[in-house]
Design an enzyme around this catalytic site. Structure first.
Site, PDB file in Angstrom:
ATOM      1  N   GLY A  71       0.784  -1.240   0.000  1.00 35.26           N
ATOM      2  CA  GLY A  71       0.000   0.000   0.000  1.00 35.26           C
ATOM      3  C   GLY A  71       0.811   1.283   0.000  1.00 35.26           C
ATOM      4  N   ILE A 125       0.336   6.072   4.535  1.00 37.30           N
ATOM      5  CA  ILE A 125       0.444   5.503   5.880  1.00 37.30           C
ATOM      6  C   ILE A 125       1.376   4.281   5.834  1.00 37.30           C
ATOM      7  CG2 ILE A 125      -0.860   4.308   7.688  1.00 37.30           C
ATOM      8  CD1 ILE A 125      -3.219   6.198   7.058  1.00 37.30           C
ATOM      9  N   ASP A 135      -1.494  -6.315  -7.601  1.00 37.90           N
ATOM     10  CA  ASP A 135      -2.839  -5.744  -7.633  1.00 37.90           C
ATOM     11  C   ASP A 135      -3.699  -6.783  -6.921  1.00 37.90           C
ATOM     12  OD1 ASP A 135      -5.521  -5.282  -8.282  1.00 37.90           O
ATOM     13  OD2 ASP A 135      -4.977  -4.260 -10.140  1.00 37.90           O
ATOM     14  N   VAL A 136      -4.297  -6.412  -5.796  1.00 37.20           N
ATOM     15  CA  VAL A 136      -4.994  -7.414  -4.970  1.00 37.20           C
ATOM     16  C   VAL A 136      -6.280  -7.951  -5.594  1.00 37.20           C
ATOM     17  CG1 VAL A 136      -4.007  -6.673  -2.763  1.00 37.20           C
ATOM     18  CG2 VAL A 136      -6.141  -5.630  -3.568  1.00 37.20           C
ATOM     19  N   ILE A 171      -4.428  -0.992   2.201  1.00 37.79           N
ATOM     20  CA  ILE A 171      -5.035  -0.950   0.866  1.00 37.79           C
ATOM     21  C   ILE A 171      -6.532  -0.718   0.962  1.00 37.79           C
ATOM     22  CG2 ILE A 171      -5.600  -2.418  -1.107  1.00 37.79           C
ATOM     23  CD1 ILE A 171      -2.870  -3.725  -0.749  1.00 37.79           C
ATOM     24  N   ALA A 202     -12.466   2.681  -3.432  1.00 42.03           N
ATOM     25  CA  ALA A 202     -13.848   2.696  -3.927  1.00 42.03           C
ATOM     26  C   ALA A 202     -13.895   3.759  -5.016  1.00 42.03           C
ATOM     27  CB  ALA A 202     -14.827   3.045  -2.808  1.00 42.03           C
ATOM     28  N   TYR A 228     -18.255   8.911   3.596  1.00 37.27           N
ATOM     29  CA  TYR A 228     -17.409   7.713   3.651  1.00 37.27           C
ATOM     30  C   TYR A 228     -18.185   6.510   3.083  1.00 37.27           C
ATOM     31  CZ  TYR A 228     -13.393   5.050   5.348  1.00 37.27           C
ATOM     32  OH  TYR A 228     -12.251   4.278   5.436  1.00 37.27           O
ATOM     33  N   LYS A 253     -14.973  -1.257   5.402  1.00 35.79           N
ATOM     34  CA  LYS A 253     -14.117  -1.301   6.603  1.00 35.79           C
ATOM     35  C   LYS A 253     -14.768  -2.145   7.710  1.00 35.79           C
ATOM     36  CE  LYS A 253     -10.547   1.285   5.403  1.00 35.79           C
ATOM     37  NZ  LYS A 253      -9.294   0.607   5.003  1.00 35.79           N
ATOM     38  N   LEU A 300      -3.242  10.389  -0.526  1.00 37.96           N
ATOM     39  CA  LEU A 300      -3.880  10.298  -1.847  1.00 37.96           C
ATOM     40  C   LEU A 300      -5.295   9.699  -1.733  1.00 37.96           C
ATOM     41  CD1 LEU A 300      -2.827  10.849  -4.724  1.00 37.96           C
ATOM     42  CD2 LEU A 300      -2.231   8.414  -4.867  1.00 37.96           C
TER      43      LEU A 300
HETATM   44  N1  LIG Z   1      -5.700   8.594   5.212  1.00 36.87           N
HETATM   45  C1  LIG Z   1      -6.613   8.418   6.134  1.00 36.87           C
HETATM   46  O1  LIG Z   1      -7.224   9.370   6.630  1.00 36.87           O
HETATM   47  C2  LIG Z   1      -6.915   7.043   6.656  1.00 36.87           C
HETATM   48  C3  LIG Z   1      -7.565   6.893   7.904  1.00 36.87           C
HETATM   49  C4  LIG Z   1      -7.831   5.595   8.350  1.00 36.87           C
HETATM   50  C5  LIG Z   1      -7.476   4.499   7.573  1.00 36.87           C
HETATM   51  N2  LIG Z   1      -6.856   4.703   6.368  1.00 36.87           N
HETATM   52  C6  LIG Z   1      -6.498   3.510   5.588  1.00 36.87           C
HETATM   53  O2  LIG Z   1      -5.099   3.445   5.439  1.00 36.87           O
HETATM   54  C7  LIG Z   1      -4.822   2.629   4.294  1.00 36.87           C
HETATM   55  C8  LIG Z   1      -3.768   3.313   3.443  1.00 36.87           C
HETATM   56  O3  LIG Z   1      -4.310   4.457   2.800  1.00 36.87           O
HETATM   57  P1  LIG Z   1      -3.579   5.871   2.769  1.00 36.87           P
HETATM   58  O4  LIG Z   1      -4.493   6.850   3.393  1.00 36.87           O
HETATM   59  O5  LIG Z   1      -2.196   5.754   3.237  1.00 36.87           O
HETATM   60  O6  LIG Z   1      -3.630   6.241   1.212  1.00 36.87           O
HETATM   61  P2  LIG Z   1      -2.672   5.877  -0.024  1.00 36.87           P
HETATM   62  O7  LIG Z   1      -3.370   6.387  -1.226  1.00 36.87           O
HETATM   63  O8  LIG Z   1      -1.299   6.370   0.218  1.00 36.87           O
HETATM   64  O9  LIG Z   1      -2.651   4.286  -0.014  1.00 36.87           O
HETATM   65  C9  LIG Z   1      -3.696   3.505  -0.545  1.00 36.87           C
HETATM   66  C10 LIG Z   1      -3.012   2.357  -1.255  1.00 36.87           C
HETATM   67  O10 LIG Z   1      -3.984   1.397  -1.709  1.00 36.87           O
HETATM   68  C11 LIG Z   1      -3.423   0.842  -2.870  1.00 36.87           C
HETATM   69  N3  LIG Z   1      -4.415   0.129  -3.667  1.00 36.87           N
HETATM   70  C12 LIG Z   1      -5.633   0.560  -4.096  1.00 36.87           C
HETATM   71  N4  LIG Z   1      -6.201  -0.380  -4.877  1.00 36.87           N
HETATM   72  C13 LIG Z   1      -5.336  -1.424  -4.914  1.00 36.87           C
HETATM   73  C14 LIG Z   1      -5.336  -2.696  -5.587  1.00 36.87           C
HETATM   74  N5  LIG Z   1      -6.355  -3.090  -6.376  1.00 36.87           N
HETATM   75  N6  LIG Z   1      -4.259  -3.522  -5.403  1.00 36.87           N
HETATM   76  C15 LIG Z   1      -3.218  -3.150  -4.628  1.00 36.87           C
HETATM   77  N7  LIG Z   1      -3.158  -1.963  -4.001  1.00 36.87           N
HETATM   78  C16 LIG Z   1      -4.204  -1.116  -4.145  1.00 36.87           C
HETATM   79  C17 LIG Z   1      -2.874   2.049  -3.610  1.00 36.87           C
HETATM   80  O11 LIG Z   1      -1.941   1.657  -4.609  1.00 36.87           O
HETATM   81  C18 LIG Z   1      -2.209   2.798  -2.476  1.00 36.87           C
HETATM   82  O12 LIG Z   1      -0.862   2.413  -2.339  1.00 36.87           O
HETATM   83  C19 LIG Z   1      -6.143   2.375   3.614  1.00 36.87           C
HETATM   84  O13 LIG Z   1      -6.646   1.118   4.016  1.00 36.87           O
HETATM   85  C20 LIG Z   1      -7.026   3.481   4.181  1.00 36.87           C
HETATM   86  O14 LIG Z   1      -8.383   3.183   4.137  1.00 36.87           O
HETATM   87  C21 LIG Z   1      -6.556   5.931   5.896  1.00 36.87           C
END
Ligand SMILES: NC(=O)c1ccc[n+]([C@@H]2O[C@H](COP(=O)([O-])OP(=O)(O)OC[C@H]3O[C@@H](n4cnc5c(N)ncnc54)[C@H](O)[C@@H]3O)[C@@H](O)[C@H]2O)c1
Length: 256
Positions: A12, A19, A64-65, A92, A95, A156, A163, A195
């Site tokens: 991810g 994160i 790609d999951v 990861i 939506a 959301y 989630k 992102l």
């Molecule tokens: N940013 C926030 O506010 C927040 C809060 C709570 C939880 N989260 C969770 O943290 C996690 C990381 O997100 P982030 O905020 O760091 O954003 P990010 O955009 O940096 O990371 C999201 C990642 O998901 C990957 N991804 C999406 N579709 C995919 C697929 N089909 N196969 C493989 N990888 C795939 C993307 O390539 C990306 O690296 C997510 O699960 C997100 O829901 C984020």
């Protein structure tokens, strides 16, 4: 060096704000040897560049999951590179953008299944792939979630249901894999400007709202999420499984 001699897989990382990258830095700081995945060639260079800044050289593999064959090849390659795996970090979620605004009642069937497939089913598929490598010496699986699983957070929407499914998956996986000394936990993080987060309509207001209402009167630092993941990855949390820890400056405890 809490993770000396341990091998981890971080999924991810998209860029330096991810994160997953904050978690990778915390794990590497404590001695873990890490492998990374990237989703499609578009992100390969960014992941290579970031991983290249770590002291230990990291295997970087496509995944790609939504593609079973990519998950299979990932764990084949990892088995060859690492032998055993001790930590898996799932960061990861996805939506379609149009599902992250307006009313949840308007969610399309396709949007719903994409969100569930990428954001929740993927944890099951990855855990299954990791099991043969993790059961050798025990391990820790960590997934990132958000309060929208438990409470209604406007916009959301479909991701809240994905989630919720992910969090339930954490508990079922913890039950299945516990006898093999594989622990499965979640971190419910407060909002962070990444992102993925920018795809949620009104995200900036969400950040401000959390800052105002959270007991600590600020937004969570991404490094604090990294440190919580380090705790869950290490033997400091050896008695904890099936748990979701809120790392949100206390926002989730407030009723008004
Ligand atoms: N940013 C926030 O506010 C927040 C809060 C709570 C939880 N989260 C969770 O943290 C996690 C990381 O997100 P982030 O905020 O760091 O954003 P990010 O955009 O940096 O990371 C999201 C990642 O998901 C990957 N991804 C999406 N579709 C995919 C697929 N089909 N196969 C493989 N990888 C795939 C993307 O390539 C990306 O690296 C997510 O699960 C997100 O829901 C984020």
């Amino acid at each position: 060096m809490l993770l000396e001699g341990k091998k981890g897989l971080v999924l991810g990382v998209a860029n330096k704000r991810s994160i997953a990258w904050a978690i990778a830095q915390a794990l590497a700081r404590e001695g873990a040897e890490l492998a990374f995945t990237y989703q499609g060639d578009r992100l390969k260079e960014s992941v290579e560049e970031l991983a290249g800044t770590l002291a230990q050289k990291s295997p970087i593999l496509p995944c790609d999951v939504t593609k079973d064959e990519e998950i299979k090849s990932l764990f084949n390659a990892l088995g060859q590179a690492f032998g055993a795996l001790h930590v898996l970090v799932h960061c990861i979620a996805f939506a379609p953008k149009e599902e992250l605004e307006g009313r949840t009642v308007d969610t399309s069937r396709n949007g719903f299944s994409i969100a569930q497939d990428v954001s929740a089913y993927s944890l099951l598929a990855l855990a299954k792939g990791a099991e043969p490598l993790m059961e050798k010496e025990g391990g820790s699986i960590i997934a990132l979630t958000y309060l929208g699983a438990e409470k209604v957070v406007p916009n959301y929407n479909v991701m809240g249901m994905a989630k919720a499914s992910l969090e339930s998956g954490i508990r079922y996986l913890a039950y299945d894999l516990g006898p093999k000394n594989i622990r499965v936990n979640g971190i419910s993080a407060g909002p962070v400007n990444t992102l993925a987060a920018r795809g949620i309509s009104g995200f900036t207001d969400m950040l401000a709202h959390h800052r105002d209402k959270a007991p600590l009167k600020r937004n969570v630092e991404i490094s604090e999420i990294g440190d919580a993941a380090l705790f869950l990855a290490s033997s400091l949390s050896s008695g904890i499984t099936g748990e979701v820890i809120h790392v949100d400056c206390g926002y989730s405890i407030v009723g008004m």
